[in-house]
Motif scaffolding. Structure first.
Motif, PDB file in Angstrom:
ATOM      1  N   ASP A  93      17.533 -22.663 -62.265  1.00 44.10           N
ATOM      2  CA  ASP A  93      16.337 -22.045 -61.316  1.00 44.10           C
ATOM      3  C   ASP A  93      14.933 -22.964 -61.940  1.00 44.10           C
ATOM      4  O   ASP A  93      15.049 -23.885 -62.498  1.00 44.10           O
ATOM      5  CB  ASP A  93      15.927 -20.517 -61.871  1.00 44.10           C
ATOM      6  CG  ASP A  93      17.190 -19.744 -61.607  1.00 44.10           C
ATOM      7  OD1 ASP A  93      18.008 -19.830 -60.782  1.00 44.10           O
ATOM      8  OD2 ASP A  93      17.348 -18.699 -62.383  1.00 44.10           O
ATOM      9  N   TYR A  94      13.956 -22.541 -61.192  1.00 50.21           N
ATOM     10  CA  TYR A  94      12.678 -23.340 -61.140  1.00 50.21           C
ATOM     11  C   TYR A  94      11.534 -22.381 -60.984  1.00 50.21           C
ATOM     12  O   TYR A  94      11.270 -21.431 -60.342  1.00 50.21           O
ATOM     13  CB  TYR A  94      12.581 -24.289 -59.958  1.00 50.21           C
ATOM     14  CG  TYR A  94      13.920 -25.149 -59.743  1.00 50.21           C
ATOM     15  CD1 TYR A  94      14.295 -26.035 -60.656  1.00 50.21           C
ATOM     16  CD2 TYR A  94      14.768 -24.821 -58.574  1.00 50.21           C
ATOM     17  CE1 TYR A  94      15.499 -26.994 -60.145  1.00 50.21           C
ATOM     18  CE2 TYR A  94      15.715 -25.447 -58.429  1.00 50.21           C
ATOM     19  CZ  TYR A  94      16.064 -26.369 -59.054  1.00 50.21           C
ATOM     20  OH  TYR A  94      17.302 -27.039 -58.741  1.00 50.21           O
ATOM     21  N   PHE A  95      10.718 -22.786 -62.024  1.00 47.44           N
ATOM     22  CA  PHE A  95       9.153 -22.070 -61.761  1.00 47.44           C
ATOM     23  C   PHE A  95       8.335 -22.357 -60.878  1.00 47.44           C
ATOM     24  O   PHE A  95       8.261 -23.714 -60.763  1.00 47.44           O
ATOM     25  CB  PHE A  95       8.419 -22.064 -63.362  1.00 47.44           C
ATOM     26  CG  PHE A  95       8.864 -21.301 -64.408  1.00 47.44           C
ATOM     27  CD1 PHE A  95       9.713 -20.184 -64.389  1.00 47.44           C
ATOM     28  CD2 PHE A  95       8.510 -21.829 -65.945  1.00 47.44           C
ATOM     29  CE1 PHE A  95      10.144 -19.343 -65.362  1.00 47.44           C
ATOM     30  CE2 PHE A  95       8.958 -20.899 -67.019  1.00 47.44           C
ATOM     31  CZ  PHE A  95       9.691 -19.901 -66.575  1.00 47.44           C
ATOM     32  N   THR A  96       7.692 -21.399 -60.390  1.00 49.06           N
ATOM     33  CA  THR A  96       6.629 -21.872 -59.438  1.00 49.06           C
ATOM     34  C   THR A  96       5.341 -22.220 -60.340  1.00 49.06           C
ATOM     35  O   THR A  96       5.282 -21.943 -61.305  1.00 49.06           O
ATOM     36  CB  THR A  96       6.199 -20.635 -58.314  1.00 49.06           C
ATOM     37  OG1 THR A  96       5.765 -19.574 -59.379  1.00 49.06           O
ATOM     38  CG2 THR A  96       7.451 -20.175 -57.463  1.00 49.06           C
ATOM     39  N   PRO A  97       4.581 -23.036 -59.727  1.00 46.17           N
ATOM     40  CA  PRO A  97       3.299 -23.599 -60.497  1.00 46.17           C
ATOM     41  C   PRO A  97       2.562 -22.513 -61.340  1.00 46.17           C
ATOM     42  O   PRO A  97       2.188 -22.824 -62.576  1.00 46.17           O
ATOM     43  CB  PRO A  97       2.377 -24.358 -59.711  1.00 46.17           C
ATOM     44  CG  PRO A  97       3.519 -24.710 -58.524  1.00 46.17           C
ATOM     45  CD  PRO A  97       4.493 -23.541 -58.432  1.00 46.17           C
ATOM     46  N   GLU A 101       1.012 -18.405 -65.956  1.00 47.74           N
ATOM     47  CA  GLU A 101      -0.411 -17.997 -65.728  1.00 47.74           C
ATOM     48  C   GLU A 101      -0.403 -16.629 -65.330  1.00 47.74           C
ATOM     49  O   GLU A 101      -1.213 -15.807 -65.824  1.00 47.74           O
ATOM     50  CB  GLU A 101      -1.282 -19.080 -64.928  1.00 47.74           C
ATOM     51  CG  GLU A 101      -2.624 -18.544 -64.839  1.00 47.74           C
ATOM     52  CD  GLU A 101      -3.347 -19.345 -63.752  1.00 47.74           C
ATOM     53  OE1 GLU A 101      -4.499 -18.973 -63.527  1.00 47.74           O
ATOM     54  OE2 GLU A 101      -3.062 -20.311 -63.364  1.00 47.74           O
ATOM     55  N   ALA A 102       0.309 -16.504 -64.152  1.00 54.74           N
ATOM     56  CA  ALA A 102       0.401 -15.025 -63.421  1.00 54.74           C
ATOM     57  C   ALA A 102       0.888 -14.173 -64.445  1.00 54.74           C
ATOM     58  O   ALA A 102       0.131 -13.013 -64.430  1.00 54.74           O
ATOM     59  CB  ALA A 102       1.256 -15.110 -62.177  1.00 54.74           C
ATOM     60  N   ARG A 103       1.864 -14.535 -65.081  1.00 56.98           N
ATOM     61  CA  ARG A 103       2.536 -13.421 -65.920  1.00 56.98           C
ATOM     62  C   ARG A 103       1.609 -13.120 -67.290  1.00 56.98           C
ATOM     63  O   ARG A 103       1.698 -11.830 -67.600  1.00 56.98           O
ATOM     64  CB  ARG A 103       4.116 -13.594 -66.317  1.00 56.98           C
ATOM     65  CG  ARG A 103       5.136 -13.581 -65.276  1.00 56.98           C
ATOM     66  CD  ARG A 103       6.270 -13.857 -65.513  1.00 56.98           C
ATOM     67  NE  ARG A 103       6.537 -15.271 -65.585  1.00 56.98           N
ATOM     68  CZ  ARG A 103       7.613 -15.916 -65.975  1.00 56.98           C
ATOM     69  NH1 ARG A 103       8.560 -15.263 -66.421  1.00 56.98           N
ATOM     70  NH2 ARG A 103       7.670 -17.339 -65.987  1.00 56.98           N
ATOM     71  N   LEU A 104       1.033 -14.114 -67.797  1.00 63.27           N
ATOM     72  CA  LEU A 104       0.048 -13.824 -68.858  1.00 63.27           C
ATOM     73  C   LEU A 104      -1.070 -12.991 -68.335  1.00 63.27           C
ATOM     74  O   LEU A 104      -1.439 -12.264 -69.209  1.00 63.27           O
ATOM     75  CB  LEU A 104      -0.314 -15.129 -69.343  1.00 63.27           C
ATOM     76  CG  LEU A 104       0.636 -15.943 -70.544  1.00 63.27           C
ATOM     77  CD1 LEU A 104       0.179 -17.452 -70.661  1.00 63.27           C
ATOM     78  CD2 LEU A 104       0.613 -15.071 -71.783  1.00 63.27           C
ATOM     79  N   ILE A 105      -1.644 -13.235 -67.300  1.00 67.52           N
ATOM     80  CA  ILE A 105      -2.678 -12.504 -66.788  1.00 67.52           C
ATOM     81  C   ILE A 105      -2.474 -11.120 -67.019  1.00 67.52           C
ATOM     82  O   ILE A 105      -3.189 -10.202 -67.480  1.00 67.52           O
ATOM     83  CB  ILE A 105      -3.424 -12.866 -65.587  1.00 67.52           C
ATOM     84  CG1 ILE A 105      -3.884 -14.230 -65.366  1.00 67.52           C
ATOM     85  CG2 ILE A 105      -4.309 -11.864 -64.896  1.00 67.52           C
ATOM     86  CD1 ILE A 105      -4.020 -14.973 -64.331  1.00 67.52           C
ATOM     87  N   PRO A 189       6.553  -0.377 -72.217  1.00 67.04           N
ATOM     88  CA  PRO A 189       6.177  -0.322 -70.733  1.00 67.04           C
ATOM     89  C   PRO A 189       6.199  -1.593 -70.261  1.00 67.04           C
ATOM     90  O   PRO A 189       5.875  -2.702 -71.083  1.00 67.04           O
ATOM     91  CB  PRO A 189       4.647   0.320 -70.708  1.00 67.04           C
ATOM     92  CG  PRO A 189       4.043   0.049 -72.209  1.00 67.04           C
ATOM     93  CD  PRO A 189       5.137  -0.052 -73.087  1.00 67.04           C
ATOM     94  N   PHE A 190       6.413  -1.953 -68.906  1.00 68.15           N
ATOM     95  CA  PHE A 190       6.594  -3.144 -68.126  1.00 68.15           C
ATOM     96  C   PHE A 190       5.259  -3.452 -67.391  1.00 68.15           C
ATOM     97  O   PHE A 190       4.724  -2.493 -66.839  1.00 68.15           O
ATOM     98  CB  PHE A 190       7.809  -3.294 -67.535  1.00 68.15           C
ATOM     99  CG  PHE A 190       8.995  -3.397 -68.354  1.00 68.15           C
ATOM    100  CD1 PHE A 190       9.983  -4.477 -67.846  1.00 68.15           C
ATOM    101  CD2 PHE A 190       9.489  -2.740 -69.461  1.00 68.15           C
ATOM    102  CE1 PHE A 190      11.131  -4.611 -68.199  1.00 68.15           C
ATOM    103  CE2 PHE A 190      10.463  -3.243 -70.060  1.00 68.15           C
ATOM    104  CZ  PHE A 190      11.384  -4.045 -69.605  1.00 68.15           C
ATOM    105  N   GLY A 191       4.953  -4.656 -67.299  1.00 69.25           N
ATOM    106  CA  GLY A 191       3.985  -5.035 -66.245  1.00 69.25           C
ATOM    107  C   GLY A 191       4.531  -5.648 -65.155  1.00 69.25           C
ATOM    108  O   GLY A 191       5.896  -6.093 -65.253  1.00 69.25           O
ATOM    109  N   PHE A 192       4.057  -5.722 -63.861  1.00 74.14           N
ATOM    110  CA  PHE A 192       4.819  -6.515 -62.882  1.00 74.14           C
ATOM    111  C   PHE A 192       3.925  -7.408 -62.063  1.00 74.14           C
ATOM    112  O   PHE A 192       2.849  -7.203 -61.750  1.00 74.14           O
ATOM    113  CB  PHE A 192       5.453  -5.256 -62.130  1.00 74.14           C
ATOM    114  CG  PHE A 192       5.990  -6.047 -60.678  1.00 74.14           C
ATOM    115  CD1 PHE A 192       7.221  -6.496 -60.685  1.00 74.14           C
ATOM    116  CD2 PHE A 192       5.232  -5.695 -59.431  1.00 74.14           C
ATOM    117  CE1 PHE A 192       7.761  -6.888 -59.546  1.00 74.14           C
ATOM    118  CE2 PHE A 192       5.803  -6.261 -58.324  1.00 74.14           C
ATOM    119  CZ  PHE A 192       7.201  -6.898 -58.311  1.00 74.14           C
ATOM    120  N   VAL A 193       4.386  -8.618 -61.782  1.00 70.76           N
ATOM    121  CA  VAL A 193       3.644  -9.602 -61.006  1.00 70.76           C
ATOM    122  C   VAL A 193       4.394  -9.616 -59.473  1.00 70.76           C
ATOM    123  O   VAL A 193       5.772  -9.804 -59.408  1.00 70.76           O
ATOM    124  CB  VAL A 193       3.795 -11.176 -61.567  1.00 70.76           C
ATOM    125  CG1 VAL A 193       3.123 -11.956 -60.624  1.00 70.76           C
ATOM    126  CG2 VAL A 193       3.141 -11.022 -62.865  1.00 70.76           C
TER     127      VAL A 193
END
Length: 287
Positions: A93-97, A101-105, A189-193
């Motif tokens: 698999d591959y990360f998007t750029p 950052e998006a998940r840490l925010i 609890p979970f966060g979601f992007v």
């Protein structure tokens, strides 16, 4: 600028591991380390990774003496991680750029210790489409007892959260991400992007999802492990729901005896559905 440890379990993937690692190196969030855990490969994986370590010392390489499975490789990386946060990335698999950052925010703005995200599927014809990951956030334990959801490559987990649940269960042979998120969701609890943070490469012919027998066994394994919690919180209808899914997976794998057995269990746990089927058949006959 939290340090994120990206754990990449790999086995006989020397042809693609370089591209996987470079997708992490291109992140907009640059405070990371990469832990490649080679699960006993006999190919050129070590050589490929060594050449990348010369370019970037944030990459660390570990190797199992024997093949112990993806869960064991993930655990090795997670235990050796130095970061406050752990992200998993499968070696095809591959990360998007903006993945990290998006998940840490979300993790920091919502003060959650687990975040998951949408993803894209890369198909054999090189086209990409969205994968139907449920958009779940908050306390989602009951939802995950009902159906599987987040995938490993979309998870960002605080290391302390992984430690608190005893890391990953190395006995689970398939649906390993499902078991992991169930155990985490029981406590956190979970966060979601909503934006895709990784690309799920389905072009290969050696992915676990294409091993239908193993898939059926893994689903049954996770269900059995959490059986009493499912009964306690969700009742017989959801038990029957899971037995139907197990039966369908065994049918797809060509094991008709197991399929019939689990369909019978489904009807025993929720016989009202059998009455519904009977009524529908009667209506068709009368029509």
């Amino acid at each position: 600028m939290s340090l994120v440890s990206v754990v990449i379990p790999t086995y006989k993937r020397d042809r693609v591991i370089g591209k996987v690692i470079r997708s992490v190196l291109k992140q907009t969030h640059q405070n990371f380390e990469i832990l490649v855990v080679d699960d006993g490969s006999k190919d050129n994986t070590e050589t490929v990774v060594a050449s990348l370590i010369e370019e970037d010392p944030r990459i660390r390489y570990f190797c199992h003496d024997t093949n112990r499975g993806a869960q064991a490789a993930r655990n090795t990386g997670a235990r050796k991680a130095r970061g406050e946060w752990i992200a998993f990335l499968d070696s095809d698999d591959y990360f998007t750029p903006k993945s990290l950052e998006a998940r840490l925010i979300v993790a920091q703005s919502e003060s959650v210790k687990v975040v998951h995200s949408k993803c894209l599927i890369l198909k054999e014809d090189e086209s990409m489409t969205a994968y139907g990951i449920p958009e779940l956030d908050g306390y989602i334990y009951h939802e995950l007892l009902t159906h599987y959801g987040p995938l490993f490559s979309g998870l960002l987990v605080a290391k302390e959260a992984l430690e608190s649940v005893g890391y990953l269960d190395e006995q689970i042979i398939s649906y390993q991400d499902w078991d992991t998120v169930i155990r985490l969701a029981k406590h956190y609890p979970f966060g979601f992007v909503a934006e895709p943070t990784f690309i799920y490469d389905c072009r290969g012919n050696d992915t676990i999802s294409q091993d239908l027998v193993r898939e059926a066994e893994g689903y049954r394994q996770v269900f059995n492990k959490h059986f009493f919690e499912i009964v306690k919180h969700l009742g017989p209808r959801i038990v029957a729901h899971h037995y139907r899914h197990i039966a369908n997976r065994y049918r797809s794998a060509g094991n008709q005896n197991a399929a019939r057995y689990y369909h019978i269990l489904s009807f025993l746990w929720w016989p009202f559905r059998l009455k519904t089927i009977y009524r529908n058949v009667q209506n068709l006959v009368q029509a």
